[in-house]
Design a protein around this motif. Sequence first.
Motif, PDB file in Angstrom:
ATOM      1  N   ALA A  14     -24.398 -21.480 -18.845  1.00  0.00           N
ATOM      2  CA  ALA A  14     -25.141 -22.665 -19.304  1.00  0.00           C
ATOM      3  C   ALA A  14     -25.034 -22.869 -20.821  1.00  0.00           C
ATOM      4  N   PRO A  15     -25.304 -21.859 -21.669  1.00  0.00           N
ATOM      5  CA  PRO A  15     -25.182 -22.108 -23.117  1.00  0.00           C
ATOM      6  C   PRO A  15     -23.724 -22.350 -23.537  1.00  0.00           C
ATOM      7  N   LEU A  16     -22.819 -21.728 -22.826  1.00  0.00           N
ATOM      8  CA  LEU A  16     -21.403 -21.960 -23.146  1.00  0.00           C
ATOM      9  C   LEU A  16     -20.989 -23.387 -22.801  1.00  0.00           C
ATOM     10  N   ARG A  17     -21.534 -23.912 -21.715  1.00  0.00           N
ATOM     11  CA  ARG A  17     -21.213 -25.285 -21.309  1.00  0.00           C
ATOM     12  C   ARG A  17     -21.699 -26.275 -22.362  1.00  0.00           C
ATOM     13  N   GLU A  18     -22.855 -26.013 -22.946  1.00  0.00           N
ATOM     14  CA  GLU A  18     -23.376 -26.890 -24.006  1.00  0.00           C
ATOM     15  C   GLU A  18     -22.413 -26.894 -25.204  1.00  0.00           C
ATOM     16  N   LEU A  19     -21.961 -25.696 -25.601  1.00  0.00           N
ATOM     17  CA  LEU A  19     -21.005 -25.607 -26.713  1.00  0.00           C
ATOM     18  C   LEU A  19     -19.690 -26.299 -26.374  1.00  0.00           C
ATOM     19  N   TRP A  20     -19.229 -26.098 -25.152  1.00  0.00           N
ATOM     20  CA  TRP A  20     -17.952 -26.695 -24.737  1.00  0.00           C
ATOM     21  C   TRP A  20     -18.055 -28.216 -24.723  1.00  0.00           C
ATOM     22  N   ASP A  21     -19.162 -28.742 -24.186  1.00  0.00           N
ATOM     23  CA  ASP A  21     -19.374 -30.199 -24.158  1.00  0.00           C
ATOM     24  C   ASP A  21     -19.437 -30.758 -25.578  1.00  0.00           C
ATOM     25  N   ALA A  22     -20.140 -30.061 -26.465  1.00  0.00           N
ATOM     26  CA  ALA A  22     -20.240 -30.529 -27.854  1.00  0.00           C
ATOM     27  C   ALA A  22     -18.864 -30.525 -28.514  1.00  0.00           C
ATOM     28  N   ALA A  23     -18.065 -29.525 -28.233  1.00  0.00           N
ATOM     29  CA  ALA A  23     -16.722 -29.452 -28.827  1.00  0.00           C
ATOM     30  C   ALA A  23     -15.829 -30.570 -28.295  1.00  0.00           C
ATOM     31  N   GLN A  24     -16.052 -31.006 -27.049  1.00  0.00           N
ATOM     32  CA  GLN A  24     -15.249 -32.071 -26.474  1.00  0.00           C
ATOM     33  C   GLN A  24     -15.619 -33.439 -27.044  1.00  0.00           C
ATOM     34  N   THR A  25     -16.894 -33.617 -27.365  1.00  0.00           N
ATOM     35  CA  THR A  25     -17.348 -34.922 -27.837  1.00  0.00           C
ATOM     36  C   THR A  25     -17.275 -35.060 -29.355  1.00  0.00           C
ATOM     37  N   ALA A  26     -17.524 -33.983 -30.088  1.00  0.00           N
ATOM     38  CA  ALA A  26     -17.506 -34.057 -31.550  1.00  0.00           C
ATOM     39  C   ALA A  26     -16.912 -32.770 -32.127  1.00  0.00           C
ATOM     40  N   PRO A  27     -15.615 -32.591 -31.990  1.00  0.00           N
ATOM     41  CA  PRO A  27     -15.020 -31.356 -32.515  1.00  0.00           C
ATOM     42  C   PRO A  27     -15.106 -31.314 -34.038  1.00  0.00           C
ATOM     43  N   THR A  28     -15.291 -30.139 -34.569  1.00  0.00           N
ATOM     44  CA  THR A  28     -15.333 -29.962 -36.016  1.00  0.00           C
ATOM     45  C   THR A  28     -14.053 -29.263 -36.450  1.00  0.00           C
ATOM     46  N   ALA A  29     -13.430 -29.848 -37.435  1.00  0.00           N
ATOM     47  CA  ALA A  29     -12.196 -29.257 -37.946  1.00  0.00           C
ATOM     48  C   ALA A  29     -12.531 -28.044 -38.798  1.00  0.00           C
ATOM     49  N   VAL A  30     -11.694 -27.056 -38.691  1.00  0.00           N
ATOM     50  CA  VAL A  30     -11.875 -25.854 -39.503  1.00  0.00           C
ATOM     51  C   VAL A  30     -11.109 -26.063 -40.796  1.00  0.00           C
ATOM     52  N   SER A  31     -11.818 -25.938 -41.919  1.00  0.00           N
ATOM     53  CA  SER A  31     -11.154 -26.104 -43.207  1.00  0.00           C
ATOM     54  C   SER A  31     -10.543 -24.777 -43.632  1.00  0.00           C
ATOM     55  N   GLY A  32      -9.719 -24.828 -44.652  1.00  0.00           N
ATOM     56  CA  GLY A  32      -9.095 -23.617 -45.181  1.00  0.00           C
ATOM     57  C   GLY A  32     -10.114 -22.646 -45.737  1.00  0.00           C
ATOM     58  N   ASP A  33     -11.282 -23.160 -46.155  1.00  0.00           N
ATOM     59  CA  ASP A  33     -12.328 -22.300 -46.711  1.00  0.00           C
ATOM     60  C   ASP A  33     -13.064 -21.531 -45.623  1.00  0.00           C
ATOM     61  N   ALA A  34     -12.936 -22.003 -44.382  1.00  0.00           N
ATOM     62  CA  ALA A  34     -13.695 -21.399 -43.293  1.00  0.00           C
ATOM     63  C   ALA A  34     -12.827 -20.463 -42.461  1.00  0.00           C
ATOM     64  N   LEU A  35     -12.052 -19.646 -43.119  1.00  0.00           N
ATOM     65  CA  LEU A  35     -11.229 -18.686 -42.393  1.00  0.00           C
ATOM     66  C   LEU A  35     -12.116 -17.689 -41.662  1.00  0.00           C
ATOM     67  N   PRO A  36     -11.732 -17.314 -40.462  1.00  0.00           N
ATOM     68  CA  PRO A  36     -12.497 -16.263 -39.784  1.00  0.00           C
ATOM     69  C   PRO A  36     -12.475 -14.979 -40.607  1.00  0.00           C
ATOM     70  N   SER A  37     -13.502 -14.179 -40.444  1.00  0.00           N
ATOM     71  CA  SER A  37     -13.614 -12.965 -41.263  1.00  0.00           C
ATOM     72  C   SER A  37     -12.438 -12.026 -41.042  1.00  0.00           C
ATOM     73  N   VAL A  38     -11.903 -11.959 -39.830  1.00  0.00           N
ATOM     74  CA  VAL A  38     -10.757 -11.081 -39.571  1.00  0.00           C
ATOM     75  C   VAL A  38      -9.544 -11.553 -40.366  1.00  0.00           C
ATOM     76  N   ALA A  39      -9.315 -12.850 -40.395  1.00  0.00           N
ATOM     77  CA  ALA A  39      -8.184 -13.383 -41.166  1.00  0.00           C
ATOM     78  C   ALA A  39      -8.380 -13.119 -42.650  1.00  0.00           C
ATOM     79  N   ARG A  40      -9.600 -13.268 -43.128  1.00  0.00           N
ATOM     80  CA  ARG A  40      -9.891 -13.013 -44.539  1.00  0.00           C
ATOM     81  C   ARG A  40      -9.648 -11.544 -44.876  1.00  0.00           C
ATOM     82  N   GLU A  41     -10.098 -10.651 -43.992  1.00  0.00           N
ATOM     83  CA  GLU A  41      -9.881  -9.215 -44.202  1.00  0.00           C
ATOM     84  C   GLU A  41      -8.392  -8.884 -44.204  1.00  0.00           C
TER      85      GLU A  41
END
Length: 152
Positions: free
Chosen positions: A61-88
Amino acid sequence: MTVTGFHRRLTPDHFHDQHVPPLRKLRDLLSGEELPWELVEAAADVCFPGEPATQTQDRLAPLRELWDAAQTAPTAVSGDALPSVARELLEAKDRTIAAYQEIDRARQAFQGIRRPHPRPSSSSMRLLRRPQHSSTPAPRSSSRASSRASSS
């Protein structure tokens, strides 16, 4: 679980077209590239195989809410928002490069110390090979002493 292990556990029943995507496509899907909801459900089925349906629905159920939100209003990942693993990983790369540069500087300094000294010239070698004279003056030859005596 690895992606390959997950891929091996998927069955055609997990997908409405009855085809398990190829491993490369699965990797792309799991990275978030056009992630279908049926793959999210398949992941829940594979990871929790004996779970009752109501518990699976509660989990999804909570995953479906996130998935629906991503389908309707996806947010682009900027270069500043690198995942912590990539930054490391980038930080580790920078530290490795710095270490290699330090090793190279040390190697160059060591080579400078080990440079062969120029060979001495042949005339300086002759001087070094000459027998050392004692500090007391050598006695004068008798011919010189006699020539002085006769000139007086």
